[in-house]
Write an enzyme that holds these catalytic residues in place. Structure first.
Site, PDB file in Angstrom:
ATOM      1  N   GLN A  39       0.822  -1.211   0.000  1.00 22.05           N
ATOM      2  CA  GLN A  39       0.000   0.000   0.000  1.00 22.05           C
ATOM      3  C   GLN A  39       0.858   1.264   0.000  1.00 22.05           C
ATOM      4  O   GLN A  39       0.485   2.289  -0.596  1.00 22.05           O
ATOM      5  CB  GLN A  39      -0.985   0.002   1.180  1.00 22.05           C
ATOM      6  CG  GLN A  39      -0.367   0.060   2.572  1.00 22.05           C
ATOM      7  CD  GLN A  39      -0.121  -1.330   3.147  1.00 22.05           C
ATOM      8  OE1 GLN A  39       0.030  -2.302   2.401  1.00 22.05           O
ATOM      9  NE2 GLN A  39      -0.068  -1.428   4.463  1.00 22.05           N
ATOM     10  N   ASN A  60      10.036  -6.544   1.760  1.00 22.14           N
ATOM     11  CA  ASN A  60       9.655  -7.960   1.686  1.00 22.14           C
ATOM     12  C   ASN A  60       9.058  -8.270   0.315  1.00 22.14           C
ATOM     13  O   ASN A  60       9.040  -7.425  -0.584  1.00 22.14           O
ATOM     14  CB  ASN A  60       8.690  -8.317   2.819  1.00 22.14           C
ATOM     15  CG  ASN A  60       7.375  -7.544   2.739  1.00 22.14           C
ATOM     16  OD1 ASN A  60       6.999  -7.000   1.695  1.00 22.14           O
ATOM     17  ND2 ASN A  60       6.661  -7.486   3.841  1.00 22.14           N
ATOM     18  N   GLN A  79      25.262 -11.992   8.235  1.00 22.14           N
ATOM     19  CA  GLN A  79      24.245 -11.875   7.192  1.00 22.14           C
ATOM     20  C   GLN A  79      23.049 -12.773   7.478  1.00 22.14           C
ATOM     21  O   GLN A  79      21.934 -12.497   7.030  1.00 22.14           O
ATOM     22  CB  GLN A  79      24.848 -12.193   5.831  1.00 22.14           C
ATOM     23  CG  GLN A  79      25.832 -11.138   5.340  1.00 22.14           C
ATOM     24  CD  GLN A  79      25.252  -9.738   5.321  1.00 22.14           C
ATOM     25  OE1 GLN A  79      24.240  -9.489   4.678  1.00 22.14           O
ATOM     26  NE2 GLN A  79      25.874  -8.817   6.044  1.00 22.14           N
ATOM     27  N   HIS A  91      19.585 -11.469   8.825  1.00 25.66           N
ATOM     28  CA  HIS A  91      18.567 -10.808   8.015  1.00 25.66           C
ATOM     29  C   HIS A  91      17.317 -11.652   7.814  1.00 25.66           C
ATOM     30  O   HIS A  91      16.290 -11.121   7.378  1.00 25.66           O
ATOM     31  CB  HIS A  91      19.153 -10.417   6.656  1.00 25.66           C
ATOM     32  CG  HIS A  91      20.053  -9.228   6.729  1.00 25.66           C
ATOM     33  ND1 HIS A  91      19.590  -7.952   6.953  1.00 25.66           N
ATOM     34  CD2 HIS A  91      21.397  -9.117   6.617  1.00 25.66           C
ATOM     35  CE1 HIS A  91      20.602  -7.109   6.968  1.00 25.66           C
ATOM     36  NE2 HIS A  91      21.713  -7.784   6.772  1.00 25.66           N
ATOM     37  N   GLU A 146      24.844 -10.741  -3.949  1.00 28.28           N
ATOM     38  CA  GLU A 146      24.716  -9.387  -3.407  1.00 28.28           C
ATOM     39  C   GLU A 146      26.046  -8.936  -2.791  1.00 28.28           C
ATOM     40  O   GLU A 146      26.543  -7.845  -3.073  1.00 28.28           O
ATOM     41  CB  GLU A 146      23.605  -9.381  -2.360  1.00 28.28           C
ATOM     42  CG  GLU A 146      23.389  -8.043  -1.680  1.00 28.28           C
ATOM     43  CD  GLU A 146      22.400  -8.126  -0.538  1.00 28.28           C
ATOM     44  OE1 GLU A 146      21.821  -7.088  -0.201  1.00 28.28           O
ATOM     45  OE2 GLU A 146      22.212  -9.231   0.028  1.00 28.28           O
ATOM     46  N   HIS A 147      26.593  -9.760  -1.911  1.00 33.40           N
ATOM     47  CA  HIS A 147      27.895  -9.492  -1.291  1.00 33.40           C
ATOM     48  C   HIS A 147      28.850 -10.640  -1.609  1.00 33.40           C
ATOM     49  O   HIS A 147      28.462 -11.807  -1.508  1.00 33.40           O
ATOM     50  CB  HIS A 147      27.785  -9.408   0.240  1.00 33.40           C
ATOM     51  CG  HIS A 147      26.744  -8.460   0.752  1.00 33.40           C
ATOM     52  ND1 HIS A 147      25.487  -8.879   1.137  1.00 33.40           N
ATOM     53  CD2 HIS A 147      26.781  -7.121   0.946  1.00 33.40           C
ATOM     54  CE1 HIS A 147      24.795  -7.829   1.561  1.00 33.40           C
ATOM     55  NE2 HIS A 147      25.551  -6.754   1.450  1.00 33.40           N
ATOM     56  N   ASP A 156      27.442  -2.681   5.221  1.00 33.94           N
ATOM     57  CA  ASP A 156      26.056  -2.466   5.624  1.00 33.94           C
ATOM     58  C   ASP A 156      25.870  -1.156   6.368  1.00 33.94           C
ATOM     59  O   ASP A 156      24.751  -0.641   6.452  1.00 33.94           O
ATOM     60  CB  ASP A 156      25.584  -3.624   6.515  1.00 33.94           C
ATOM     61  CG  ASP A 156      25.291  -4.890   5.725  1.00 33.94           C
ATOM     62  OD1 ASP A 156      25.131  -4.793   4.497  1.00 33.94           O
ATOM     63  OD2 ASP A 156      25.231  -5.972   6.342  1.00 33.94           O
ATOM     64  N   HIS A 196       9.738  12.230 -42.311  1.00 37.03           N
ATOM     65  CA  HIS A 196      11.007  12.377 -41.600  1.00 37.03           C
ATOM     66  C   HIS A 196      12.078  12.877 -42.573  1.00 37.03           C
ATOM     67  O   HIS A 196      12.858  13.797 -42.274  1.00 37.03           O
ATOM     68  CB  HIS A 196      11.467  11.037 -41.006  1.00 37.03           C
ATOM     69  CG  HIS A 196      10.815  10.654 -39.724  1.00 37.03           C
ATOM     70  ND1 HIS A 196       9.489  10.329 -39.626  1.00 37.03           N
ATOM     71  CD2 HIS A 196      11.328  10.540 -38.465  1.00 37.03           C
ATOM     72  CE1 HIS A 196       9.203  10.028 -38.371  1.00 37.03           C
ATOM     73  NE2 HIS A 196      10.307  10.142 -37.633  1.00 37.03           N
TER      74      HIS A 196
END
Length: 418
Positions: free
Chosen positions: A187, A210, A255, A258, A317-318, A351, A410
């Protein structure tokens, strides 16, 4: 934590299969977007009560500037120092990414200038989830401000009492953000993309979230710009024989905080080192209740270069390289959200306070996507100047191409200027 061993020759796809696809929320998210688009604030407040169990009265979506400013005084001194250091370092790195306009003179006597222009209005989504993320405010807000975005809004899910977390508000205050909304989930993305009575629509939405937030960003992409589609946190550690197994395990467990679906992989061509990393991870996880990840993958590699190739195929990602043999191959890495080289470069620094951005591509998207940067908030625009002589030189070839494509007007437009 469950340990999974993989032999030499295991493919990136087999390792990636450890993370099952998330439950499909496409239809649910589409309904939420449609509801907010049709009903505005009423829908946002109703959905906030449904999902976040927070009841907001009309006019309470926005957080007042005085509440933002007051939140700074609630921070513990060490956290305040950490946020200020993060702001300083992220800003310095972001400033280095700014580009001056480039003018290219061409043979026909004309010029094309490429300039970057900031978007007028952007928004940062800051997750609530397992804990508040004031560091995400820093990564998004400092980068947007450095990119010279005119206006930045921040939104974060409220707690059951209907208040935004004071640590998030404090970070907003330190970053100079005065437009904050207590709303989260799909939302919030809908409100930012389409606008409501209280929330003006934006040009770009950034920040992790998420699967509901990620799916909402996917569905509104094109209405607004987005930074990418974030998935579970990822860390791949490639370690050589001289790596410290306990430090490697600790970085992986960091990590693992998370969430249970964090993607954690240790790769080495030294089997005994993998055994020691596994033992250290089990021992350390036993008395660290914040560790949530369910699986740690341990992958045997045929050699240092094979380990590096596999890591590059995973495009995590890492990516951490630890140990002299693999550290020497750092220049070969092409696909990682952020690369950490050497025993001192724990991913956790990235981070928070290293200066790099922690909003990074996941799920293998580092093959083609980059970290959040000033370019996320800026668009390139070409400015073309065609003096009379240039038009004459270009009109013949240009008109021939236009007619070949079936666009005679054109062609006429160009020829009239010759």
């Amino acid at each position: 934590m469950r340990l999974r061993r993989f032999p030499d020759g295991t493919s990136a796809a087999e390792i990636r299969a450890l993370t099952p696809p998330p439950r499909d929320v496409e239809d649910d998210v589409r309904s939420i977007l449609a509801e907010v688009r049709a009903e505005g604030d009423v829908a946002v407040r109703s959905l906030t009560q449904r999902f976040d169990h927070a009841e907001l009265a009309p006019g309470e979506l926005a957080v007042s500037p005085s509440e933002i400013e007051a939140a700074i005084t609630t921070l513990e001194p060490g956290a305040l120092t950490g946020l200020r250091l993060a702001i300083e370092n992220v800003q310095m790195v972001a400033r280095a990414q700014l580009r001056d306009p480039v003018t290219v003179p061409l043979a026909a006597g004309h010029e094309v200038t490429i300039a970057e222009e900031p978007v007028r209005r952007a928004a940062a989504y800051v997750p609530g989830g397992r804990a508040p993320y004031p560091s995400t405010v820093v990564m998004c807000a400092v980068t947007a401000r450095t990119a010279e975005v005119d206006e930045l809004a921040v939104c974060a899910p409220p707690g059951p009492e209907g208040r935004a977390h004071p640590a998030i508000l404090a970070a907003c205050g330190l970053c100079g953000v005065t437009e904050v909304y207590r709303m989260g989930g799909a939302q919030a993305i809908a409100a930012l993309a389409f606008g409501t009575e209280s929330v003006r629509s934006v040009d770009v939405i950034v920040g992790p979230g998420n699967r509901w937030v990620t799916e909402a960003k996917r569905q509104v992409a094109g209405v607004v710009g987005i930074d990418g589609l974030a998935g579970p946190s990822e860390l791949v550690v490639v370690a050589a024989a001289d790596a410290d197994p306990e430090l490697a395990a600790l970085d992986l467990l960091a990590q693992a905080e998370h969430g249970p679906d964090s993607f954690l992989v240790a790769i080495s061509h030294d089997r005994s080192l993998l055994d020691r990393i596994a033992g250290a991870a089990e021992a350390l996880a036993a008395d660290r209740p914040s560790v949530a990840a369910e699986t740690l993958a341990l992958v045997d590699a045929g050699g240092a270069r094979a380990a590096m190739r596999l890591a590059d195929e995973l495009a995590p990602e890492h990516l951490q390289l630890v140990g002299e043999e693999v550290e020497s191959l750092a220049a070969n890495v092409r696909s990682a959200g952020a690369l950490f080289v050497g025993p001192g470069a724990g991913t956790a620094f990235g981070d928070y306070v290293a200066g790099s951005n922690h909003v990074l591509p996941t799920g293998g998207a580092a093959r083609f996507a980059s970290a959040l940067s000033v370019s996320t908030f800026r668009r390139r625009m070409a400015r073309i100047s065609l003096p009379e002589g240039a038009a004459a030189q270009l009109s013949g070839p240009g008109a021939a191409l236009a007619r070949a494509e079936g666009f005679p007007v054109h062609a006429e437009s160009m020829e009239r200027r010759s």
